[in-house]
Design an enzyme around this catalytic site. Structure first.
Site, short mmCIF file in Angstrom:
data_model
loop_
_atom_site.label_atom_id
_atom_site.label_comp_id
_atom_site.label_asym_id
_atom_site.label_seq_id
_atom_site.Cartn_x
_atom_site.Cartn_y
_atom_site.Cartn_z
CG ASN A 178 -26.58 24.71 -8.35
OD1 ASN A 178 -26.86 25.65 -7.62
ND2 ASN A 178 -25.33 24.27 -8.49
CG ASP A 291 -7.27 22.38 -5.86
OD1 ASP A 291 -7.95 23.38 -6.15
OD2 ASP A 291 -7.72 21.22 -5.84
#
Ligand SMILES: Cc1cc2nc3c(=O)[nH]c(=O)nc-3n(C[C@H](O)[C@H](O)[C@H](O)COP(=O)(O)O)c2cc1C
Ligand SMILES: [Mn+2]
Length: 490
Positions: A178, A291
């Protein structure tokens, strides 16, 4: 088209007049953010910036910093080697149409095969540019993380964060690879945080390693063909290899090379490879960080990444982005994902006409989807379906609209939403996992989501007043007046 290197891509941006080179020393502490933020908020995403002399605590770094390289529709498309993202969406559709799948599972497996057939399978090489300089810390002191021009993005951030790392892990049971993008807070010369949120594949791999009480090898790449960076962010279904997907996008197999200090393989042409491991049960406070949401996410416990080696190109360029109040560079990356995967959504929901995740919703907060409505409560079927699909599970508000609404025009969507809904009748609330970054729910990772049916209502839905028609001009008159207006200079 495949790029030989990150530098090759930057040259292409330069050729398109999409890149500004900055020789002036600029601080990695906040200053690069401020300059980049102004570009990201400028019309059409401004320009990509290459800081040739970024400074770290006042000293010029040996590595340049590139930022906002995918922060516009044009640059995002060029990053993937096309002039419009629709070209990739079209190829996706061709694969799916080759043999129309009847279930989503069949669809994904067809997609995997289709992508595989397109010569996307990686190749294995034994030497490559990412090994031009090798620092194995069991042999030499080598490069420190502190030598990299890692940004301190926002004033109240807990430190410096790698913001465009591609994180390579393997499932210990199946060996499946992944690649995900998970930010990394620099703690010292050799350790960082590893911010894979609990719903992500890196975290799932980690959990299996911890259960087996084994050390988990992790490799982190920076730079290389931007297709790798994009693939790491794309919401691929668990099990669809990002490297295969990158090979499909760039129409050239990715050349993989083995790491020096672990078994993992990484693309041979990236700028930096940070090799290392994460150990079971080791957690450390991570954050705060300005963020995607536009707010600081608070300190939380995350795994720790320990470096064992850094390999790199001689002329390595450090890639970065910033996140914060939208629109930011990530909006263009997210929009490209939606466009590329729309054919997959349409495959399972043939009534879907178009879909948009507006910048204000920061990915999953707000989803507009238009459908060709045929039967009662179809809008609800689509919402529930989307809430069950991969990272669409995070969608806080889903608004379903009729096929003739342009979902990319937020103003038109709001007009339809306000005009076409009876708030009590046309909303539904569900419980679902919520994005780890969402600060609004009382508890992390769980919350409620709201669906709004803004389509016209049918008698079979209990509406018997006769839905009115939109006010529109006659087409023939429009055509005549087009000519007249041209003559009148209007
Ligand atoms: C700039 C950027 C930063 C990101 N940072 C994180 C992060 O720190 N943690 C995280 O879990 N996801 C982060 N994401 C989202 C993941 O990369 C995204 O969900 C990806 O599809 C995950 O891949 P996976 O399904 O293979 O785990 C980020 C995305 C972007 C574009
Ligand atoms: Mn994945």
């Amino acid at each position: 088209m495949a790029y030989r290197s990150f530098a090759h891509f930057l040259d292409e941006l330069d050729r398109m007049s999409e890149l500004v080179r900055i020789q002036e020393p600029v601080a990695t502490e906040l200053e690069i953010t401020e300059l980049a933020d102004r570009q990201m908020k400028a019309s059409e995403g401004g320009k990509a910036l290459l800081f040739e002399n970024p400074t770290i605590e006042g000293k010029v770094s040996s590595f340049p910093v590139a930022i906002n390289t995918m922060g516009s529709e044009r640059r995002m498309a060029r990053a993937l080697g096309v002039s419009s993202i629709d070209e990739i969406a079209h190829q996706m559709q061709l694969i799916l149409k080759a043999k129309p799948p009847t279930t989503l599972k069949q669809g994904w497996s067809l997609l995997k095969q289709g992508i595989d057939l397109l010569q996307a399978r990686p190749q294995h090489v034994s030497d490559g540019p990412c090994k031009e300089l090798i620092d194995r810390f069991d042999i030499c002191a080598g490069l420190s993380l502190k030598d990299l021009p890692v940004l301190h993005c926002w004033p109240k951030d807990g430190g410096r964060f790698l913001t465009l790392p591609t994180v390579y892990t393997q499932d210990p049971d199946t060996g499946e690879r992944n690649v995900g993008m998970y930010r990394m807070q620099v703690y010292d010369d050799r350790t960082t945080g590893m911010h894979w949120q609990i719903h992500k594949v890196g975290a799932r791999h980690g959990k299996r390693f911890y259960e087996r009480n084994e050390r988990m090898p992790v490799a982190v790449c920076l730079g290389g063909d931007p297709a790798y960076t994009f693939a790491a962010t794309a919401p691929l279904p668990d099990g669809l290899d990002e490297i295969l997907f990158a090979g499909f996008i760039r129409k050239k197999s990715v050349e993989l090379i083995r790491c020096e200090t672990c078994e993992l393989e990484v693309p041979a042409d990236v700028d930096f490879v940070l090799e290392g491991y994460v150990q079971p049960a080791e957690l450390r406070p991570e954050g705060p960080f300005g963020d995607h949401t536009g707010f600081y996410t608070p300190v939380d416990q995350y795994p720790v990444f320990h470096l064992t080696a850094i390999t790199r190109r001689r002329q390595a360029i450090y890639p970065a982005t910033i996140v914060g109040i939208p629109p930011m560079e990530d909006f263009y990356m997210g929009s490209a994902s939606v466009r590329i995967f729309l054919p997959v959504f349409k495959m399972n929901f043939p009534e879907i006409v178009d879909m948009a995740l507006p910048a204000e919703g920061v990915f999953h907060n707000l989803v507009f989807v238009s459908i060709r409505k045929q039967y009662p409560y179809q809008a609800y079927k689509v919402m529930h379906g989307l809430w069950g699909m991969g990272q669409m599970m995070f969608s806080k508000y889903i608004v379903v609209l009729d096929e003739d609404c342009d979902v990319h025009n937020t103003s038109e969507v709001l007009f339809r939403l306000c005009a076409n809904t009876d708030p009590q009748r046309d909303t539904t609330f569900i419980k679902n996992p919520s994005d780890s970054l969402d600060h609004a729910p009382d508890r992390p990772n769980v919350g409620s989501h709201m669906g709004i049916d803004a389509t016209r209502k049918l008698p079979s839905e209990g509406y018997h007043r006769g839905w009115p028609e939109l006010v529109r001009m006659d087409e023939k008159v429009r055509a005549r007046v087009n000519e007249l207006a041209a003559k009148l200079g209007l």
